[in-house]
Design a protein around this motif. Structure first.
Motif, mmCIF file in Angstrom:
data_model
loop_
_atom_site.group_PDB
_atom_site.id
_atom_site.type_symbol
_atom_site.label_atom_id
_atom_site.label_comp_id
_atom_site.label_asym_id
_atom_site.label_seq_id
_atom_site.Cartn_x
_atom_site.Cartn_y
_atom_site.Cartn_z
ATOM 1 N N PHE A 77 0.663 -1.045 0.016
ATOM 2 C CA PHE A 77 0.182 -0.272 -0.029
ATOM 3 C C PHE A 77 0.815 1.370 0.220
ATOM 4 O O PHE A 77 2.201 1.371 0.484
ATOM 5 N N ASP A 81 -2.620 6.665 1.996
ATOM 6 C CA ASP A 81 -3.381 6.606 1.919
ATOM 7 C C ASP A 81 -4.215 5.850 3.250
ATOM 8 O O ASP A 81 -5.437 5.416 3.644
ATOM 9 N N GLU A 293 -2.802 -0.286 -9.802
ATOM 10 C CA GLU A 293 -3.421 1.319 -9.039
ATOM 11 C C GLU A 293 -4.724 0.245 -7.958
ATOM 12 O O GLU A 293 -4.907 0.694 -6.846
ATOM 13 N N ARG A 297 -4.789 0.302 -4.129
ATOM 14 C CA ARG A 297 -6.290 0.520 -3.254
ATOM 15 C C ARG A 297 -6.835 -0.237 -2.611
ATOM 16 O O ARG A 297 -7.064 0.058 -0.648
ATOM 17 N N SER A 298 -6.483 -1.268 -2.505
ATOM 18 C CA SER A 298 -7.245 -2.903 -1.619
ATOM 19 C C SER A 298 -6.464 -2.551 -0.425
ATOM 20 O O SER A 298 -6.943 -3.751 1.107
ATOM 21 N N ALA A 300 -4.458 -1.058 1.112
ATOM 22 C CA ALA A 300 -4.801 0.385 2.100
ATOM 23 C C ALA A 300 -6.254 -0.024 2.683
ATOM 24 O O ALA A 300 -5.526 0.462 3.820
ATOM 25 N N GLU A 301 -6.979 -0.785 2.442
ATOM 26 C CA GLU A 301 -8.429 -0.928 2.953
ATOM 27 C C GLU A 301 -7.731 -1.600 3.818
ATOM 28 O O GLU A 301 -8.750 -2.173 5.076
#
Ligand code: ADP
Ligand code: TRP
Length: 321
Positions: A77, A81, A293, A297-298, A300-301
């Motif tokens: 990540f 974020d 990308e 993002r996943s 970071a989640e």
């Protein structure tokens, strides 16, 4: 076991980064719960070009994925974020003694080199402590130059725990002795700030030129070289060539009759082959940046869930909740 490491998006990654940090971190993904992040907040202390930061960040993600990071297993990540890192930095900074930061080599080196330092650079180790502590990390794979920062992290965690009660796990640095310091083309530590790097994914001609320019002594090919294991080219060759090949070349240098030009040619060939597969994988990834990308993002989640829980624990401990 939770494993965590980060790297700044401050320029093209090189063999020092690869052998010192990337490969050890990627290998650990099989041994525990691994988190790797792109330290874009950290890069703000020394890089002031927004477009460059954006590009470099994507490049680091591509480099890691191309070099074998499995994003299903390892959480990859972008630091920014997960803004929880910044809030934890503040909590930690209030219990961090000034003297602890004043003693940090990387800060002192920058001052000694006449670099105009900013507050972020001084406070850099506190942000790094937050990065590590917010994931309850046990092991932090880094090159030797980052050891002190991990020790500072431990000191900060101990101080916080003493002040507000047991809150943080104490992390350990993990440094591989054989690659603790990868030499650059001038024999110093390979570093982008010294302009002595061989890049992982650089242009072929440019990297060949860099390898052929590795600084050697002036002995002729015929002369025996009893210290053949000391020069940067052989040390780099040992990293990228099979052991038998590197040993054979080292023995030929010792015996005499084998010159540095041939050593460097062999080094280039083995270096180029070593990364051939990764280079092909990187080209595929470059053609699908949306996927990269989405991976970030996943990641970071997943990271944020853990970070938010630790931050809450710290906020409670110090009376903010
Ligand atoms: P640079 O010195 O090029 O700015 P960084 O400080 O961004 O590199 O380092 C990123 C990671 O790579 C850190 O974990 C660092 O310890 C490791 N690293 C960098 N250069 C080397 C090297 N020459 N040998 C071993 N590890 C290195
Ligand atoms: N300071 C590290 C470097 O320059 C990058 C980094 C930031 C890091 N936060 C981290 C490394 C946390 C390990 C853990 O290389």
């Amino acid at each position: 076991m939770r494993i965590l490491s980060g790297i700044q998006p401050s320029g093209a990654l090189h063999l020092g980064n690869y052998f010192g940090m990337m490969r050890p971190a990627i290998e650990l993904q099989n041994q525990g719960d691994a988190y790797i992040f792109i330290a874009d907040y950290h890069s703000m202390t020394s890089l002031f070009d927004a477009a460059q930061r954006r590009r470099n960040t994507m490049d680091v993600a591509l480099d890691f994925l191309a070099c074998g990071l499995d994003a299903q297993r390892t959480v990859l990540f972008r630091q920014s974020d997960v803004p929880e890192h910044c809030e934890l930095t503040w909590l930690l900074s209030t219990i961090t003694p000034m003297g602890l930061l004043e003693r940090c080599h990387s800060y002192k080196d920058k001052v000694a080199h006449g670099i105009a330092v900013n507050h972020g650079l001084f406070a850099y180790p506190v942000l790094m402590a937050a990065d590590i502590l917010i994931y309850d990390s046990n092991v932090v794979p880094v090159g030797r130059d980052q050891k002190q920062h991990v020790e500072v992290t431990r000191d900060i965690a101990i101080k916080f725990n003493e002040t507000y009660g047991e809150t943080f796990v104490l992390p350990e640095p993990r440094i591989r002795d054989e690659v603790a310091v990868v030499p650059g083309t001038d024999g110093q530590k390979m570093s982008k700030s010294y302009g002595n790097t061989v890049e992982i994914f650089g242009d072929e001609k440019a990297q060949r030129k860099k390898i052929m320019s590795i600084v050697m002594d002036s002995r002729t090919p015929q002369e025996p070289k009893p210290d053949a294991d000391q020069n940067s080219a052989i040390r780099l060759l040992k990293l990228v060539a099979p052991a038998a090949v590197a040993d054979d070349i080292e023995n030929r240098l010792r015996a005499g009759g084998f010159g540095y030009g041939d050593l460097k040619k062999a080094l280039f060939e083995h270096y180029w082959n070593f990364f051939a597969e990764a280079r092909a994988r990187r080209r595929e990834l470059e053609a699908n940046l949306d996927h990269v990308e989405a991976t970030l993002r996943s990641g970071a989640e997943r990271a944020r869930t853990v970070a938010a829980a630790t931050l809450k624990r710290a906020r409670r401990a110090c009376g903010l909740e």
